[in-house]
Write a protein that holds these residues in place. Structure first.
Motif, PDB file in Angstrom:
ATOM      1  N   ARG A  32       0.899  -1.393  -0.229  1.00  0.00           N
ATOM      2  CA  ARG A  32       0.147  -0.100  -0.023  1.00  0.00           C
ATOM      3  C   ARG A  32       0.726   0.783  -0.156  1.00  0.00           C
ATOM      4  NH1 ARG A  32      -2.078  -4.317   1.661  1.00  0.00           N
ATOM      5  NH2 ARG A  32      -4.533  -5.094   1.503  1.00  0.00           N
ATOM      6  N   GLY A  33       1.811   0.786   0.006  1.00  0.00           N
ATOM      7  CA  GLY A  33       2.951   2.678  -0.528  1.00  0.00           C
ATOM      8  C   GLY A  33       3.681   2.776   0.861  1.00  0.00           C
ATOM      9  N   ALA A  34       3.803   2.185   1.901  1.00  0.00           N
ATOM     10  CA  ALA A  34       4.146   2.485   2.991  1.00  0.00           C
ATOM     11  C   ALA A  34       5.779   2.373   2.774  1.00  0.00           C
ATOM     12  CB  ALA A  34       3.802   1.879   4.473  1.00  0.00           C
ATOM     13  N   ALA A  35       6.692   2.635   3.569  1.00  0.00           N
ATOM     14  CA  ALA A  35       7.887   2.589   4.121  1.00  0.00           C
ATOM     15  C   ALA A  35       8.401   1.504   5.314  1.00  0.00           C
ATOM     16  CB  ALA A  35       9.025   3.244   3.698  1.00  0.00           C
ATOM     17  N   VAL A  36       8.677   0.537   5.702  1.00  0.00           N
ATOM     18  CA  VAL A  36       8.582   0.045   6.307  1.00  0.00           C
ATOM     19  C   VAL A  36      10.250  -0.547   7.717  1.00  0.00           C
ATOM     20  CG1 VAL A  36       7.643  -2.339   7.501  1.00  0.00           C
ATOM     21  CG2 VAL A  36       6.031  -1.691   5.556  1.00  0.00           C
ATOM     22  N   VAL A  37       9.984  -0.555   8.796  1.00  0.00           N
ATOM     23  CA  VAL A  37      11.338  -0.444   9.526  1.00  0.00           C
ATOM     24  C   VAL A  37      10.619  -1.886  10.455  1.00  0.00           C
ATOM     25  CG1 VAL A  37      12.609   0.845  10.907  1.00  0.00           C
ATOM     26  CG2 VAL A  37      11.789   2.008   9.542  1.00  0.00           C
ATOM     27  N   GLN A  38      11.463  -3.064  10.275  1.00  0.00           N
ATOM     28  CA  GLN A  38      10.949  -4.087  10.907  1.00  0.00           C
ATOM     29  C   GLN A  38      12.275  -3.993  12.282  1.00  0.00           C
ATOM     30  OE1 GLN A  38      10.114  -7.055   9.039  1.00  0.00           O
ATOM     31  NE2 GLN A  38       8.927  -6.696   7.864  1.00  0.00           N
ATOM     32  N   ALA A  39      11.330  -4.410  13.394  1.00  0.00           N
ATOM     33  CA  ALA A  39      12.406  -4.035  14.458  1.00  0.00           C
ATOM     34  C   ALA A  39      11.735  -5.160  15.964  1.00  0.00           C
ATOM     35  CB  ALA A  39      13.008  -2.634  15.358  1.00  0.00           C
ATOM     36  N   PRO A  40      11.642  -6.412  15.807  1.00  0.00           N
ATOM     37  CA  PRO A  40      11.045  -6.954  16.891  1.00  0.00           C
ATOM     38  C   PRO A  40      11.145  -6.542  18.169  1.00  0.00           C
ATOM     39  CG  PRO A  40      12.530  -8.001  15.315  1.00  0.00           C
ATOM     40  CD  PRO A  40      12.395  -6.996  14.996  1.00  0.00           C
ATOM     41  N   ALA A  41      10.154  -6.575  18.955  1.00  0.00           N
ATOM     42  CA  ALA A  41      10.692  -6.014  19.995  1.00  0.00           C
ATOM     43  C   ALA A  41      10.599  -7.396  21.369  1.00  0.00           C
ATOM     44  CB  ALA A  41       9.577  -4.959  20.502  1.00  0.00           C
ATOM     45  N   LEU A  42      10.481  -7.950  20.626  1.00  0.00           N
ATOM     46  CA  LEU A  42      10.330  -9.754  21.582  1.00  0.00           C
ATOM     47  C   LEU A  42      11.001 -11.010  20.471  1.00  0.00           C
ATOM     48  CD1 LEU A  42       7.214 -10.623  20.987  1.00  0.00           C
ATOM     49  CD2 LEU A  42       7.229  -8.742  22.769  1.00  0.00           C
ATOM     50  N   ARG A  43      11.062 -12.429  21.424  1.00  0.00           N
ATOM     51  CA  ARG A  43      11.042 -12.797  20.981  1.00  0.00           C
ATOM     52  C   ARG A  43      10.825 -14.044  21.655  1.00  0.00           C
ATOM     53  NH1 ARG A  43      15.868 -15.469  23.669  1.00  0.00           N
ATOM     54  NH2 ARG A  43      16.686 -14.275  25.076  1.00  0.00           N
ATOM     55  N   ILE A  44      10.376 -15.365  20.790  1.00  0.00           N
ATOM     56  CA  ILE A  44       9.379 -16.216  21.859  1.00  0.00           C
ATOM     57  C   ILE A  44       9.939 -17.365  21.516  1.00  0.00           C
ATOM     58  CG2 ILE A  44       7.720 -17.632  20.900  1.00  0.00           C
ATOM     59  CD1 ILE A  44       6.321 -15.725  19.207  1.00  0.00           C
ATOM     60  N   VAL A  45       9.654 -17.652  22.760  1.00  0.00           N
ATOM     61  CA  VAL A  45      10.493 -18.907  23.347  1.00  0.00           C
ATOM     62  C   VAL A  45      10.298 -19.988  24.392  1.00  0.00           C
ATOM     63  CG1 VAL A  45      12.841 -19.428  25.353  1.00  0.00           C
ATOM     64  CG2 VAL A  45      12.826 -17.126  24.502  1.00  0.00           C
ATOM     65  N   PRO A  46      10.630 -20.794  23.561  1.00  0.00           N
ATOM     66  CA  PRO A  46       9.709 -22.321  23.571  1.00  0.00           C
ATOM     67  C   PRO A  46       9.575 -22.912  25.189  1.00  0.00           C
ATOM     68  CG  PRO A  46      10.070 -23.195  21.536  1.00  0.00           C
ATOM     69  CD  PRO A  46      11.043 -21.499  22.055  1.00  0.00           C
ATOM     70  N   LEU A  47       9.074 -23.365  25.794  1.00  0.00           N
ATOM     71  CA  LEU A  47       8.974 -24.147  27.410  1.00  0.00           C
ATOM     72  C   LEU A  47       8.617 -25.665  26.980  1.00  0.00           C
ATOM     73  CD1 LEU A  47       7.338 -21.650  29.513  1.00  0.00           C
ATOM     74  CD2 LEU A  47       9.479 -21.091  28.196  1.00  0.00           C
ATOM     75  N   ALA A  48       9.404 -25.912  25.881  1.00  0.00           N
ATOM     76  CA  ALA A  48       9.509 -27.848  25.499  1.00  0.00           C
ATOM     77  C   ALA A  48      10.090 -28.154  26.592  1.00  0.00           C
ATOM     78  CB  ALA A  48       9.866 -28.283  24.521  1.00  0.00           C
ATOM     79  N   ASN A  49      11.026 -27.574  27.470  1.00  0.00           N
ATOM     80  CA  ASN A  49      11.939 -28.210  28.791  1.00  0.00           C
ATOM     81  C   ASN A  49      11.763 -27.679  29.940  1.00  0.00           C
ATOM     82  OD1 ASN A  49      13.110 -29.950  27.259  1.00  0.00           O
ATOM     83  ND2 ASN A  49      14.632 -27.734  26.358  1.00  0.00           N
ATOM     84  N   ASP A  50      10.285 -26.279  29.597  1.00  0.00           N
ATOM     85  CA  ASP A  50      10.018 -25.359  31.183  1.00  0.00           C
ATOM     86  C   ASP A  50       8.901 -26.931  32.510  1.00  0.00           C
ATOM     87  OD1 ASP A  50       8.549 -23.603  33.225  1.00  0.00           O
ATOM     88  OD2 ASP A  50      10.397 -22.861  32.254  1.00  0.00           O
ATOM     89  N   GLY A  51       9.762 -26.671  33.411  1.00  0.00           N
ATOM     90  CA  GLY A  51       9.344 -27.470  34.772  1.00  0.00           C
ATOM     91  C   GLY A  51       7.638 -27.041  34.422  1.00  0.00           C
ATOM     92  N   GLU A  52       8.154 -25.219  34.960  1.00  0.00           N
ATOM     93  CA  GLU A  52       6.074 -24.984  35.113  1.00  0.00           C
ATOM     94  C   GLU A  52       5.334 -25.545  33.825  1.00  0.00           C
ATOM     95  OE1 GLU A  52       4.393 -20.812  35.187  1.00  0.00           O
ATOM     96  OE2 GLU A  52       6.291 -20.786  34.012  1.00  0.00           O
TER      97      GLU A  52
END
Length: 379
Positions: A32-52
């Motif tokens: 739609r014509g915009a200039a885009v600046v991508q900057a992830p503010a976070l990351r996803i960490v799976p908890l496959a080995n998490d005791g919770e």
């Protein structure tokens, strides 16, 4: 290379803070014509080995819930895969098959069916608010409800269920953490503070919270809040995402349907409506973030030129001195020759030199059309 010369968002720069589906959102904006600046503010960490997560899974197998709510496809799949890794996959699926399964939206529904299960119900809006309304309408007193969390505590959702008498078990499948590389986020923060972006998009509440946290670490929180309050539009995919911003007094906009497409369409309406349009020298001039529309034609303008143009547009038709224009230039020094150089480049970029008049020994002014000149003089 995406052509940014056409479309309702041409001339605007939009920051994308999303970690998931960032490329999809960026592509929609660019189309739609915009200039885009991508900057992830976070990351996803799976908890496959998490005791919770292991503890919550065992608890639900031992004491089955009445209702299980799948909130995201990636989270539900991750839960089943983690259970498989612990040797609990079959037991978990058997328990889930015997409960009332609710899916927040079509992607969560797809993950449920891929696991060989069938959902009881899914809202059309992809909204947790609609899920909550259904549960409270049916009554949750004495019911045991498992909620697959998606990196955040779902503000208000769990509390409302507990207030209704439900026993709620949270299933934390993954967590949000700050990005490993903070460089892109810091650059987006700097752009926001210098008004180098016209809007910031948020698709999760943790992204907004992470942006504020990083700004605070850098001693820039007050400046960030001022930018979002005055000049940079905060666009959120839904009301839950908007909560961290609204808690700090920032006005946000959200689409009626909480999805990426409607979010982009909302920006296509909101940003052009915020742009300054003036009748100058017989032309319609619309001042956007990094470009100017001259009679509908997009004319990219360098940052220094945009600074000069905005300074002139603050008082359309009035003479602005070289000294004042010098102060408006980024990183301004003391040599007024810098104004003349930037002005020459601005006129060239606009493709219509007569839009800006030189007033000898005084400065420069926009050549506002006579009727408009009277209007702005009165104002």
């Amino acid at each position: 290379m995406v052509d940014t010369q056409h479309g309702p968002l041409a001339g605007f720069t939009v920051g994308v803070t999303a970690a998931r589906r960032a490329d999809e959102l960026g592509a929609l904006l660019q189309r739609r014509g915009a200039a885009v600046v991508q900057a992830p503010a976070l990351r996803i960490v799976p908890l496959a080995n998490d005791g919770e997560l292991l503890s919550a899974t065992k608890e639900l197998i031992d004491e089955p819930p009445h209702i299980v709510i799948a909130t995201t496809a990636i989270g539900f799949r991750g839960w089943v895969e983690a259970a498989d890794g612990w040797g609990l996959g079959e037991s978990l699926l058997a328990r889930l098959a015997a409960t009332e399964l609710l899916a927040r939206g079509p992607k969560a529904k797809g993950a449920i069916r891929a696991a060989g299960l069938t959902e009881e119900w899914s809202p059309s809006s992809d909204s947790m608010a609609e899920v909550l309304d259904r549960l409270l309408e049916q009554g949750v007193e004495g019911r045991r409800i498992a909620v697959q969390l998606h990196g955040e505590p779902l503000p208000g959702f769990v509390e409302a269920l507990r207030a209704g008498g439900a026993q709620v078990v949270g299933v934390p499948v993954y967590r949000w953490l700050p990005p490993e590389d903070l460089g892109p986020l810091d650059r987006l923060l700097d752009l926001t503070l210098t008004r180098g972006v016209d809007a910031l998009t948020f698709t999760s509440a943790p992204a907004a919270a992470s942006l504020f946290s990083r700004a605070e670490e850098r001693g820039q929180l007050t400046e960030l809040l001022r930018a979002l309050d005055r000049d940079v539009l905060a666009a959120c995919v839904g009301p839950v995402t908007a909560l961290p911003l609204q808690a700090r007094g920032i006005k946000t906009v959200s689409p009626e349907r909480f999805r990426l497409g409607p979010l982009v369409q909302l920006l296509c309406c909101e940003l052009p409506a915020r742009a300054r349009a003036l009748p100058i020298a017989g032309r319609r001039v619309e001042i956007r973030g990094h470009a100017v529309l001259v009679d509908g034609e997009v004319r990219p303008v360098p940052p220094a030129g945009m600074s000069l143009l905005r300074a002139l547009a603050q008082q359309p038709g009035w003479v602005v001195s070289r000294a004042d224009l010098l102060r408006a230039l980024p990183g301004s020094g003391t040599d007024e020759h810098a104004v003349e150089t930037a002005m020459t480049r601005l006129r060239t970029a606009l493709g219509a030199p007569k839009l800006i008049q030189t007033v000898v020994k005084r400065g420069y002014r926009l050549a506002l059309d006579p009727a408009a000149d009277a209007k702005y003089a009165d104002g």
